[in-house]
Design a protein around this motif. Structure first.
Motif, PDB file in Angstrom:
ATOM      1  N   THR A 161       2.036   1.035   9.176  1.00 11.05           N
ATOM      2  CA  THR A 161       3.226   1.717   8.543  1.00 11.05           C
ATOM      3  C   THR A 161       2.380   2.549   7.242  1.00 11.05           C
ATOM      4  OG1 THR A 161       3.711  -0.256   7.258  1.00 11.05           O
ATOM      5  CG2 THR A 161       4.898   0.241   9.234  1.00 11.05           C
ATOM      6  N   ASP A 162       1.345   2.487   7.152  1.00 11.27           N
ATOM      7  CA  ASP A 162       0.476   3.096   6.064  1.00 11.27           C
ATOM      8  C   ASP A 162       0.767   2.257   4.775  1.00 11.27           C
ATOM      9  OD1 ASP A 162      -0.717   4.959   7.782  1.00 11.27           O
ATOM     10  OD2 ASP A 162       1.215   6.412   7.486  1.00 11.27           O
ATOM     11  N   ILE A 163       1.428   0.992   4.788  1.00  9.50           N
ATOM     12  CA  ILE A 163       1.706   0.250   3.516  1.00  9.50           C
ATOM     13  C   ILE A 163       0.303  -0.184   3.306  1.00  9.50           C
ATOM     14  CG2 ILE A 163       2.617  -1.923   2.719  1.00  9.50           C
ATOM     15  CD1 ILE A 163       5.145  -1.072   4.543  1.00  9.50           C
ATOM     16  N   PHE A 164      -0.421  -0.597   4.099  1.00  6.36           N
ATOM     17  CA  PHE A 164      -1.568  -1.287   3.722  1.00  6.36           C
ATOM     18  C   PHE A 164      -2.526  -0.264   2.779  1.00  6.36           C
ATOM     19  CE2 PHE A 164      -6.013  -3.008   4.697  1.00  6.36           C
ATOM     20  CZ  PHE A 164      -5.603  -4.333   4.111  1.00  6.36           C
ATOM     21  N   SER A 165      -2.727   1.044   3.149  1.00  3.72           N
ATOM     22  CA  SER A 165      -3.389   2.053   2.311  1.00  3.72           C
ATOM     23  C   SER A 165      -3.007   2.083   0.888  1.00  3.72           C
ATOM     24  CB  SER A 165      -3.190   3.366   2.942  1.00  3.72           C
ATOM     25  OG  SER A 165      -3.733   3.416   4.258  1.00  3.72           O
ATOM     26  N   LEU A 166      -1.536   2.156   0.867  1.00  4.27           N
ATOM     27  CA  LEU A 166      -1.119   1.968  -0.515  1.00  4.27           C
ATOM     28  C   LEU A 166      -1.354   0.811  -1.254  1.00  4.27           C
ATOM     29  CD1 LEU A 166       2.443   3.541   0.481  1.00  4.27           C
ATOM     30  CD2 LEU A 166       0.563   4.707  -1.172  1.00  4.27           C
ATOM     31  N   LEU A 167      -1.340  -0.277  -0.754  1.00 10.91           N
ATOM     32  CA  LEU A 167      -1.785  -1.729  -1.381  1.00 10.91           C
ATOM     33  C   LEU A 167      -3.170  -1.443  -1.695  1.00 10.91           C
ATOM     34  CD1 LEU A 167       0.290  -4.096   0.845  1.00 10.91           C
ATOM     35  CD2 LEU A 167       0.895  -3.525  -1.372  1.00 10.91           C
ATOM     36  N   ARG A 168      -4.086  -0.957  -0.971  1.00 11.81           N
ATOM     37  CA  ARG A 168      -5.474  -0.955  -1.266  1.00 11.81           C
ATOM     38  C   ARG A 168      -5.507  -0.126  -2.612  1.00 11.81           C
ATOM     39  NH1 ARG A 168      -7.122   1.608   4.143  1.00 11.81           N
ATOM     40  NH2 ARG A 168      -8.577   2.562   2.637  1.00 11.81           N
ATOM     41  N   LEU A 169      -4.887   1.060  -2.588  1.00 16.02           N
ATOM     42  CA  LEU A 169      -4.919   1.968  -3.764  1.00 16.02           C
ATOM     43  C   LEU A 169      -4.374   1.169  -4.887  1.00 16.02           C
ATOM     44  CD1 LEU A 169      -5.733   4.897  -4.619  1.00 16.02           C
ATOM     45  CD2 LEU A 169      -3.220   5.427  -4.111  1.00 16.02           C
ATOM     46  N   LEU A 170      -3.339   0.329  -4.980  1.00 14.93           N
ATOM     47  CA  LEU A 170      -2.689  -0.386  -5.987  1.00 14.93           C
ATOM     48  C   LEU A 170      -3.736  -1.315  -6.497  1.00 14.93           C
ATOM     49  CD1 LEU A 170       0.021  -0.947  -7.521  1.00 14.93           C
ATOM     50  CD2 LEU A 170       0.178  -2.628  -5.740  1.00 14.93           C
ATOM     51  N   PHE A 171      -4.497  -2.157  -5.510  1.00 15.94           N
ATOM     52  CA  PHE A 171      -5.404  -3.340  -6.023  1.00 15.94           C
ATOM     53  C   PHE A 171      -6.561  -2.501  -6.650  1.00 15.94           C
ATOM     54  CE2 PHE A 171      -2.614  -6.106  -4.190  1.00 15.94           C
ATOM     55  CZ  PHE A 171      -2.880  -7.583  -4.719  1.00 15.94           C
ATOM     56  N   SER A 172      -6.899  -1.382  -6.142  1.00 17.87           N
ATOM     57  CA  SER A 172      -8.202  -0.627  -6.885  1.00 17.87           C
ATOM     58  C   SER A 172      -7.764  -0.025  -8.178  1.00 17.87           C
ATOM     59  CB  SER A 172      -8.656   0.542  -5.800  1.00 17.87           C
ATOM     60  OG  SER A 172      -7.853   1.463  -6.048  1.00 17.87           O
ATOM     61  N   ARG A 173      -6.744   0.117  -8.389  1.00 12.92           N
ATOM     62  CA  ARG A 173      -6.075   0.616  -9.853  1.00 12.92           C
ATOM     63  C   ARG A 173      -5.925  -0.313 -10.866  1.00 12.92           C
ATOM     64  NH1 ARG A 173      -1.936   5.823  -9.046  1.00 12.92           N
ATOM     65  NH2 ARG A 173      -3.581   7.264  -8.038  1.00 12.92           N
ATOM     66  N   VAL A 174      -5.180  -1.428 -10.293  1.00 11.53           N
ATOM     67  CA  VAL A 174      -4.373  -2.197 -11.261  1.00 11.53           C
ATOM     68  C   VAL A 174      -5.098  -3.748 -11.016  1.00 11.53           C
ATOM     69  CG1 VAL A 174      -2.191  -3.455 -11.781  1.00 11.53           C
ATOM     70  CG2 VAL A 174      -2.467  -0.873 -11.004  1.00 11.53           C
ATOM     71  N   GLY A 175      -5.715  -4.092  -9.955  1.00 10.55           N
ATOM     72  CA  GLY A 175      -6.435  -5.284  -9.600  1.00 10.55           C
ATOM     73  C   GLY A 175      -7.402  -5.685 -10.790  1.00 10.55           C
ATOM     74  N   LYS A 176      -7.466  -7.055 -11.102  1.00 10.39           N
ATOM     75  CA  LYS A 176      -8.234  -7.687 -11.811  1.00 10.39           C
ATOM     76  C   LYS A 176      -9.287  -8.955 -11.454  1.00 10.39           C
ATOM     77  CE  LYS A 176      -7.311  -4.735 -15.469  1.00 10.39           C
ATOM     78  NZ  LYS A 176      -8.558  -3.475 -15.830  1.00 10.39           N
ATOM     79  N   PRO A 177     -10.553  -8.833 -11.424  1.00 12.31           N
ATOM     80  CA  PRO A 177     -11.310  -7.930 -12.110  1.00 12.31           C
ATOM     81  C   PRO A 177     -11.498  -6.732 -11.092  1.00 12.31           C
ATOM     82  CG  PRO A 177     -12.596  -9.718 -10.784  1.00 12.31           C
ATOM     83  CD  PRO A 177     -11.168 -10.048 -10.966  1.00 12.31           C
ATOM     84  N   PHE A 178     -12.138  -5.724 -11.378  1.00 13.56           N
ATOM     85  CA  PHE A 178     -12.184  -4.398 -10.805  1.00 13.56           C
ATOM     86  C   PHE A 178     -13.459  -4.655  -9.601  1.00 13.56           C
ATOM     87  CE2 PHE A 178     -14.587  -0.487  -9.605  1.00 13.56           C
ATOM     88  CZ  PHE A 178     -13.632   0.256  -9.439  1.00 13.56           C
ATOM     89  N   VAL A 179     -13.256  -4.547  -8.501  1.00 12.75           N
ATOM     90  CA  VAL A 179     -14.424  -4.904  -7.543  1.00 12.75           C
ATOM     91  C   VAL A 179     -14.771  -3.563  -6.738  1.00 12.75           C
ATOM     92  CG1 VAL A 179     -13.475  -7.178  -7.410  1.00 12.75           C
ATOM     93  CG2 VAL A 179     -12.732  -5.853  -5.549  1.00 12.75           C
TER      94      VAL A 179
END
Length: 764
Positions: free
Chosen positions: A106-124
């Motif tokens: 459903t392309d939801i995973f692509s959006l979640l990956r983008l979300l964590f790369s922007r907002v997730g801590k620590p940046f990996v």
């Protein structure tokens, strides 16, 4: 001359059993095609309209691109006018193998990956880092599959043989002379005549475990740039953890031990990616959530960089919830979905599409749905239409028929007796039309009105005990199923119905108890040459009759043997390979599609050739072969409502419901001579799937006869018409997934109005 662009105009359709059909389908509306099984609905809607649209769309691409696109033959139709681009939403599971999940599809995973790369801590890392299909994000042990597949080396290698022996390594291209075998034989490292078990410890370690190495003094026939690699790491790298392992699973899986990957605990992601979190949860935690819980989590994120992603994620997650799939987890593999779930995921995917003026063709979207789920489905179908699209639906469910703006009722019968339009118009007109569909809908409504008058239910002869069932989402469930009566197990999609009966079958004591016969809709071992005649083993007796009557070999009457047409080899068609253009399939000019050679066709039985006999419908053959020993098998096919099938019809053309009924017919005639155990326990998964109301009526007559003969029938079913005729009803729920798995009701269908937790009571 004014041009009518408000309708799709079909002229002279003769695909399959269609009788020169001409009709006008309103654009921007919902049109439902209905009629008995085999009446021509799919032939008109899917095989003519959808096929022509997709074929013409593919022809707009360059010829080089066309070789990679699906192949659609030219349908038999004079012309179709004003045909928009068509999207087919069927119940086939989305492709993608073990790496395809609800979130990726459903392309939801692509959006979640983008979300964590922007907002997730620590940046990996950036978006690709969070993908389990990327080396930087996948678990190194399972390569992003979430499960380990441990190789049993003794099942792969015969240690009592040498590399020069045949079949020493039991996998594709590792046989003597194979291109994989060459890498070991030409390395110069091993004595090719020495048995593997006689290798020294150093030789065995080099043969089995060596990483990729550059050979110091390779033989002259060793490729210059090649590296040597031990058998085990090579198997994991290029086969077990690759798409090849999925392609050749039947060969590979017997050599493997499966289990959840202990390093990533099935999450597919490596430790570094799992260390990145939002509000205390990692991407792995989120994909383990249900869609409903995932939406709540996303809505709780307050970060300026997440605003646009939150909005898009919310739309996609809400579309899945609205269509009744909120119970699915985002990490659920698409290969584990039911046909109904797969179809609804596709609908949800297109609801948010920016495309408009499309034609969406849906093949029985109500299959596998509880009446509560039907309400959600209807809202989604309205959204598709109201976005400016045309929606065409092949359907039997009366609520979906009733919601249509336009109805096309096919008939009057099935097979050769179908293929005509019996009615076109709105729902009210259908009820007054006196067609078979119209009459059955009126009778069904009358039964609904009288449903509070209890029928005389059969009394159980005993009970089957299920105790403390915890499989999948079942909540320590204890329930009893009555014997020698008709029981329906009901509940919304994902409520635990199949899990309950799966648990029962796995714990059932078969000794001194009636045997269990499970009849599902999964593949029943068919191939392109499988037919109803071959599956029920009546081809050989028919050939024997021809052989005896004409005093010739029985093999002469098989198109897989001596009777095959020499031009098409018994296929009936000639396939012309047009390089990277679409292959052209033409009817064989020598045998005219009969598959048989001239010698076979010169012999007759009762005035007919073998080709003419095998082209009979089941009902025609039942009359023609009256009194023959295999008559009962033909009668069983007719009794389950498949009298319209041809004896030589390819089983690959049958729907899941038709395959299920072929399987049922086969079981009805099996072991007729076994008098020691006449009563059986039949577990049948959604037998009403794909059936017209009249077909359901015929099937219920059969089911009642089976129960009256002393059998126990347990049906997983959503049809209200079947529930009303059950002796006993078990309902699970109240929701799907984690919200299901509880017993809501067990008893007579006519007492369910007292079960206030029941979801089904409002519909009964």
């Amino acid at each position: 001359m004014s041009i009518d662009n408000t309708h799709i105009i079909v002229t002279g359709a003769t695909e399959n059993n269609l009788k020169n059909v001409t009709l006008r389908i309103p654009k921007g509306k919902i049109t439902v095609f209905t009629g008995v099984s085999g009446s021509g609905k799919s032939s008109l809607c899917l095989d003519t309209i959808a096929a022509e649209s997709r074929r013409e769309l593919n022809e707009t691409f360059p010829s080089f691109v066309q070789q990679y696109l699906p192949k659609y033959g030219r349908p038999h139709v004079a012309r179709i006018e004003n045909l928009p681009v068509t999207i087919l939403i069927d119940q086939k599971k989305p492709s993608g193998g073990a790496r395809s999940t609800v979130a990726t599809y459903t392309d939801i995973f692509s959006l979640l990956r983008l979300l964590f790369s922007r907002v997730g801590k620590p940046f990996v890392g950036y978006s690709d880092t969070f993908s389990f299909n990327h080396p930087s994000g996948s678990c190194p042990r399972c390569a992003g599959l979430g499960e380990i597949r441990e190789l049993d080396i003794h099942k792969l290698v015969d240690f009592d043989k040498s590399l020069n022996d045949e079949d020493t390594i039991h996998y594709i291209a590792f046989g003597k002379g194979g291109w994989r075998w060459i890498r070991y034989a030409y390395s110069g490292l091993f004595d090719l005549d020495k048995k593997i078990k006689d290798y020294s410890p150093e030789e065995l370690d080099l043969f089995l475990n060596s990483p990729q190495i550059k050979l110091k003094n390779p033989p002259i026939n060793w490729p210059k740039s090649a590296k040597y690699e031990g058998l085990i790491p090579r198997m994991y790298r290029s086969i077990i953890n690759s798409e090849e392992g999925l392609l050749h699973a039947s060969v590979l899986n017997p050599m493997l031990t499966m289990g959840v990957c202990p390093d990533c605990n099935g999450t597919r992601l490596n430790e570094r990616v799992r260390s990145c979190k939002i509000n205390g949860l990692s991407l792995a935690d989120l994909t383990d959530m249900s869609i409903t819980d995932a939406l709540m989590f996303v809505n709780g994120i307050n970060h300026p960089l997440a605003a646009d992603i939150k909005q898009e994620l919310g739309r996609r997650l809400q579309a899945l919830i609205d269509i009744g799939l909120g119970y699915l987890t985002l990490g659920r593999g698409t290969s584990t979905l039911s046909g109904g779930e797969a179809g609804r995921i596709k609908i949800a995917k297109y609801i948010n599409s920016a495309l408009t003026d499309m034609v969406y063709v849906l093949d029985e979207p109500s299959a596998g749905l509880h009446p509560m789920d039907i309400r959600r489905l209807k809202e989604s179908l309205y959204k598709l239409r109201d976005h400016g699209n045309t929606v065409l639906i092949v359907e039997h469910h009366r609520e979906i028929i009733a919601m249509a703006d336009h109805i096309v009722d096919m008939g009057p019968g099935a097979g050769r007796n179908g293929g005509k339009i019996m009615y076109e118009g709105d729902y009210e007109g259908l009820l007054k039309s006196n067609t078979l569909t119209g009459r059955m809908l009126v009778e069904s409504s009358q039964r609904e009105t009288n449903s509070r008058e209890p029928k005389s239910c059969r009394k159980p002869n005993g009970w089957l005990h299920i105790e403390h069932a915890n499989l999948h989402n079942l909540k320590d469930l204890t329930v009893e199923i009555p014997t020698e009566v008709l029981t329906v197990v009901a509940g919304v999609a994902g409520s635990g119905k199949s899990s309950l009966l799966e648990h029962f079958m796995s714990t059932y004591n078969h000794s001194n108890n009636p045997p269990i016969i499970y009849i599902g809709q999964k593949d029943i071992g068919i191939n392109l040459r499988s037919t109803p005649a071959t599956y029920l083993e009546i081809s050989d007796p028919i050939r024997a009759l021809f052989a005896k009557a004409n005093k010739v070999s029985q093999q002469l009457f098989s198109f897989n043997s001596k009777g095959a047409c020499p031009a098409c080899k018994g296929k009936g068609v000639i396939v012309s390979d047009m390089a990277f253009m679409e292959s052209i399939e033409t009817v064989c000019e020598l045998c005219h599609g009969s598959r048989y050679n001239e010698e076979a066709l010169q012999y007759k039985y009762k005035g007919l050739t073998i080709a003419e006999v095998m082209d009979m419908s089941v009902d025609e053959a039942l009359s023609f072969f009256a009194g023959e020993p295999f008559e009962a098998k033909l009668a069983a096919l007719s009794e389950v409502g498949l009298g319209y099938l041809h004896l030589n019809q390819s089983m690959s053309t049958l729907s899941g419901g038709e395959l299920q009924r072929v399987k049922l017919a086969d079981n009805l005639t099996a072991n007729n001579d076994n008098t020691s155990c006449k009563s059986k326990i039949y577990i049948i998964d959604e037998p009403s799937d794909g059936l017209h109301l009249d077909d359901i009526r015929r099937l219920m007559k059969l089911f009642n006869r089976m129960v009256d003969e002393g059998n126990t029938l347990i049906l997983i079913e959503h049809s209200i018409d079947i529930m009303r005729q059950a002796d006993y009803l078990i309902e699970l729920g109240p929701g799907g997934g984690n919200d299901g798995g509880r017993l809501l009701y067990a008893g007579s269908p006519y007492d369910i109005h007292n079960a206030y937790e029941s979801v089904t009571r409002n519909f009964l």
